[in-house]
Design a protein around this motif. Structure first.
Motif, short mmCIF file in Angstrom:
data_model
loop_
_atom_site.label_atom_id
_atom_site.label_comp_id
_atom_site.label_asym_id
_atom_site.label_seq_id
_atom_site.Cartn_x
_atom_site.Cartn_y
_atom_site.Cartn_z
N ASP A 94 0.82 -1.21 0.00
CA ASP A 94 0.00 0.00 0.00
C ASP A 94 0.86 1.27 0.00
N ARG A 95 0.19 2.40 0.08
CA ARG A 95 0.86 3.69 0.01
C ARG A 95 1.90 3.86 1.11
N SER A 96 1.61 3.39 2.32
CA SER A 96 2.57 3.57 3.41
C SER A 96 3.87 2.82 3.13
N ALA A 98 5.02 2.21 0.11
CA ALA A 98 5.67 3.00 -0.95
C ALA A 98 6.42 4.19 -0.35
N GLU A 99 5.79 4.88 0.58
CA GLU A 99 6.44 6.03 1.22
C GLU A 99 7.67 5.60 2.01
N PHE A 109 8.35 3.66 -6.70
CA PHE A 109 7.46 2.58 -6.33
C PHE A 109 6.51 2.38 -7.49
N PRO A 111 3.44 0.33 -9.03
CA PRO A 111 2.37 -0.65 -8.80
C PRO A 111 2.20 -1.55 -10.03
N ALA A 133 6.65 8.17 -8.00
CA ALA A 133 5.75 7.81 -6.90
C ALA A 133 4.32 8.20 -7.32
N PHE A 135 1.42 8.36 -6.24
CA PHE A 135 0.39 8.51 -5.20
C PHE A 135 0.30 9.93 -4.74
#
Length: 135
Positions: A94-96, A98-99, A109, A111, A133, A135
């Motif tokens: 998930d996004r977290s 990726a961060e 990152f 997807p 990124a 997101f």
């Protein structure tokens, strides 16, 4: 007399434990005249390739393939690939995550939900030194 232009070829290492993903992305990348692709099915093989062949212009690691153990694998590859970029590829993170990957030094990152041509564009973008990124 026409002068031949030298094409700089980007060396890409794509590591993913799913044959379909790895082979499909490698095929899309190899269509590009300026990209050379090596593949690996796990982190240990990817590290061995970098050790044997030297740094790649971009290494792409599947977040959940064998040997990764979260971002530990990312850190190992960043160290192995010298100052060259390393990115994470995932169909589940998930996004977290990726961060966290970007904070840990990943240049991107990617997807697995992106279209193959979009992934190729992202790879070229990251290999040129940019951070990807979505997101």
């Amino acid at each position: 007399m026409a002068q031949l232009m030298k094409v700089n070829v980007m060396k890409i290492l794509l590591a993913d434990d799913h044959d379909l993903v790895r082979d499909t992305l490698a095929a899309f990348l190899e269509i590009e005249s300026d990209i050379s692709v090596r593949t690996a099915a796990n982190l240990a093989d990817a590290l061995q390739i970098v050790d044997a062949e030297g740094a790649f212009d971009l290494v792409i690691l599947d977040y959940t393939m064998p040997g990764m153990e979260g971002l530990s694998g990312l850190n190992q590859m960043i160290a192995a690939n010298g100052a060259k970029p390393v990115a994470i590829l995932s169909g589940t993170a998930d996004r977290s995550v990726a961060e966290q990957a970007i904070k840990a030094g990943a240049v991107g990152f990617v997807p697995k939900t992106l279209a193959a041509k979009s992934i190729v564009s992202a790879i070229k973008f990251m290999a040129s030194g940019e951070v990807f990124a979505p997101f």
